[in-house]
Design a protein around this motif. Structure first.
Motif, mmCIF file in Angstrom:
data_model
loop_
_atom_site.group_PDB
_atom_site.id
_atom_site.type_symbol
_atom_site.label_atom_id
_atom_site.label_comp_id
_atom_site.label_asym_id
_atom_site.label_seq_id
_atom_site.Cartn_x
_atom_site.Cartn_y
_atom_site.Cartn_z
ATOM 1 N N THR A 130 13.444 -2.566 19.163
ATOM 2 C CA THR A 130 12.329 -2.138 18.303
ATOM 3 C C THR A 130 11.708 -3.339 17.578
ATOM 4 O OG1 THR A 130 13.817 -1.583 16.444
ATOM 5 C CG2 THR A 130 13.276 0.184 17.970
ATOM 6 N N PRO A 131 11.159 -4.325 18.312
ATOM 7 C CA PRO A 131 10.733 -5.571 17.669
ATOM 8 C C PRO A 131 9.581 -5.437 16.691
ATOM 9 C CG PRO A 131 10.077 -5.530 19.975
ATOM 10 C CD PRO A 131 10.983 -4.366 19.774
ATOM 11 N N GLY A 132 8.823 -4.349 16.743
ATOM 12 C CA GLY A 132 7.965 -4.029 15.622
ATOM 13 C C GLY A 132 6.552 -4.566 15.616
ATOM 14 N N ASN A 133 5.588 -3.669 15.595
ATOM 15 C CA ASN A 133 4.173 -3.970 15.355
ATOM 16 C C ASN A 133 3.667 -5.111 16.233
ATOM 17 O OD1 ASN A 133 1.662 -3.633 14.224
ATOM 18 N ND2 ASN A 133 2.115 -4.760 12.355
ATOM 19 N N ILE A 134 3.856 -4.978 17.523
ATOM 20 C CA ILE A 134 3.389 -5.984 18.471
ATOM 21 C C ILE A 134 1.869 -6.149 18.376
ATOM 22 C CG2 ILE A 134 3.362 -6.654 20.903
ATOM 23 C CD1 ILE A 134 6.161 -6.474 19.598
ATOM 24 N N ALA A 135 1.162 -5.051 18.047
ATOM 25 C CA ALA A 135 -0.300 -5.067 18.003
ATOM 26 C C ALA A 135 -0.858 -5.512 16.655
ATOM 27 C CB ALA A 135 -0.838 -3.685 18.343
ATOM 28 N N PHE A 168 14.859 5.244 9.621
ATOM 29 C CA PHE A 168 15.597 6.287 10.319
ATOM 30 C C PHE A 168 14.697 7.439 10.748
ATOM 31 C CE2 PHE A 168 18.936 3.985 8.345
ATOM 32 C CZ PHE A 168 20.130 4.310 8.966
ATOM 33 N N HIS A 169 15.008 8.004 11.897
ATOM 34 C CA HIS A 169 14.420 9.286 12.287
ATOM 35 C C HIS A 169 15.171 10.409 11.589
ATOM 36 C CE1 HIS A 169 12.728 12.553 14.500
ATOM 37 N NE2 HIS A 169 13.840 12.807 15.149
ATOM 38 N N ASP A 170 16.501 10.376 11.628
ATOM 39 C CA ASP A 170 17.334 11.370 10.952
ATOM 40 C C ASP A 170 17.684 10.840 9.564
ATOM 41 O OD1 ASP A 170 19.184 13.178 10.038
ATOM 42 O OD2 ASP A 170 20.560 12.978 11.740
ATOM 43 N N LYS A 171 16.907 11.242 8.565
ATOM 44 C CA LYS A 171 17.077 10.703 7.211
ATOM 45 C C LYS A 171 18.451 11.042 6.622
ATOM 46 C CE LYS A 171 12.628 9.811 7.540
ATOM 47 N NZ LYS A 171 12.184 8.515 8.073
ATOM 48 N N SER A 172 19.095 12.095 7.127
ATOM 49 C CA SER A 172 20.397 12.486 6.582
ATOM 50 C C SER A 172 21.483 11.444 6.866
ATOM 51 C CB SER A 172 20.826 13.842 7.152
ATOM 52 O OG SER A 172 21.153 13.734 8.537
ATOM 53 N N HIS A 231 10.771 7.352 18.159
ATOM 54 C CA HIS A 231 10.298 7.612 16.797
ATOM 55 C C HIS A 231 10.231 6.321 15.985
ATOM 56 C CE1 HIS A 231 10.412 12.004 17.160
ATOM 57 N NE2 HIS A 231 11.570 11.876 17.776
ATOM 58 N N ASP A 232 9.883 5.218 16.619
ATOM 59 C CA ASP A 232 9.789 3.944 15.899
ATOM 60 C C ASP A 232 8.544 3.955 15.010
ATOM 61 O OD1 ASP A 232 9.778 1.356 14.987
ATOM 62 O OD2 ASP A 232 9.661 0.408 16.954
ATOM 63 N N PRO A 233 8.695 3.781 13.683
ATOM 64 C CA PRO A 233 7.530 3.829 12.798
ATOM 65 C C PRO A 233 6.634 2.602 12.881
ATOM 66 C CG PRO A 233 9.485 3.250 11.536
ATOM 67 C CD PRO A 233 9.956 3.579 12.928
ATOM 68 N N THR A 234 7.054 1.564 13.594
ATOM 69 C CA THR A 234 6.260 0.331 13.641
ATOM 70 C C THR A 234 5.400 0.208 14.884
ATOM 71 O OG1 THR A 234 7.966 -1.004 14.747
ATOM 72 C CG2 THR A 234 8.078 -0.861 12.343
ATOM 73 N N ALA A 258 15.776 8.579 17.776
ATOM 74 C CA ALA A 258 16.081 7.489 16.849
ATOM 75 C C ALA A 258 14.781 6.871 16.352
ATOM 76 C CB ALA A 258 16.951 6.426 17.518
ATOM 77 N N GLY A 259 14.863 6.188 15.210
ATOM 78 C CA GLY A 259 13.727 5.505 14.626
ATOM 79 C C GLY A 259 13.792 4.010 14.850
ATOM 80 N N HIS A 260 13.750 3.252 13.757
ATOM 81 C CA HIS A 260 13.696 1.791 13.840
ATOM 82 C C HIS A 260 15.082 1.156 13.928
ATOM 83 C CE1 HIS A 260 11.182 -1.700 13.734
ATOM 84 N NE2 HIS A 260 11.676 -2.181 12.617
#
Length: 279
Positions: A130-135, A168-172, A231-234, A258-260
């Motif tokens: 998830t290296p993040g915000n490539i754009a 996180f995707h699963d905040k719990s 579900h990566d937020p970046t 999964a998220g970040h």
């Protein structure tokens, strides 16, 4: 689920070394080919606590706090990608590691790719997690900067928890221990200044000098695994596919649910992909 509980059954060593004047915190475990793990923006080596025991069955694993992060030194200058990469290479020299696999998450993935492009003789295979915000989307940079600054300037339970939950995707799955670790980092003397040196990479002008671009990404010779999530937020899979087109020797794998931080949310899948690709 506890950071150090995850390490209870694996022999490991936590220590500090001097890397060109930077007191650097390091954790090592296992034996075999070298694998170095790089955390993300504002992070620390505990980001990989759920993975070290599994990886140490196959590799000599090194996790560390990058300069200006965790419990490493906080020198007062911008922590740009070239600075973070030089710190990584200096650490390899101090530890006597000639060549290693690198696996980096978010900012750590950016540093991993930059190092592979500019110091190819030191790198074997790489994983860009998830290296993040490539754009280089301004809204992603602003969201990361605002959330991080808020947590550092007001390190209350609620504010820091929001910053960690963003990963996180699963905040719990965000435990009190994870929140308390971030609070301990964010309240270190000098960290209010350090976070500004960290966040220079979210400034468009500074970022432009190091932005993901085929001109340097295309020089990466190392076989590369792009490890993405749904579900990566970046950045979405469109960015993963763009990066896949720039890399000379790469493949894409997507971890679902999964998220970040797939290394924390989906440790079994994270381990399986590393074992498959790096071995």
């Amino acid at each position: 689920m506890s950071v150090w509980g995850e390490l209870a059954t694996v022999e490991h060593r936590l220590f500090f070394v001097d890397v060109d004047g930077v007191r650097t915190r390091v954790l090592q475990a296992g034996d075999g080919p070298d694998l170095v793990l790089l955390h993300g923006t504002g992070g620390h080596l505990e980001a990989y606590s759920r993975n070290i025991a599994g990886l140490a069955r196959y590799f000599r694993v090194t996790a560390y706090d990058m300069v200006g992060h965790g419990w490493s030194s906080l020198p007062d200058h911008p922590y740009t990608i070239d600075v973070l990469s030089a710190h990584l290479l200096g650490l390899l020299d101090v530890l006597g590691i000639t060549r290693a696999h690198l696996s980096g998450e978010s900012l750590g993935g950016w540093v991993t790719a930059w190092t592979a492009a500019h110091a190819p003789s030191r790198v074997d295979r790489i994983v860009l997690n998830t290296p993040g915000n490539i754009a280089n989307k301004p809204e992603v940079m602003e969201r990361l900067s605002a959330g991080t600054r808020a947590a550092v300037n007001d390190p209350s339970d609620a504010t820091v928890r929001r910053r960690v939950e963003w990963l996180f995707h699963d905040k719990s799955m965000v435990t009190d221990e994870l929140v308390q670790l971030r609070q301990a980092v964010y309240t270190r003397p000098g960290f209010v200044r350090a976070v500004e040196n960290i966040l220079v990479l979210q400034d468009p002008v500074t970022r432009a000098r190091f932005s993901w671009d085929p001109s340097w990404v295309g020089r990466i010779e190392a076989p590369t695994l792009l490890l993405w999530t749904d579900h990566d937020p970046t950045g979405g899979l469109d960015e993963a596919k763009m990066l896949l087109g720039w890399l000379p020797d790469a493949e894409l794998s997507v971890i679902t649910g999964a998220g970040h931080w797939p290394q924390w949310e989906k440790p079994a899948e994270f381990l399986a992909e590393h074992q498959r690709f790096l071995r």
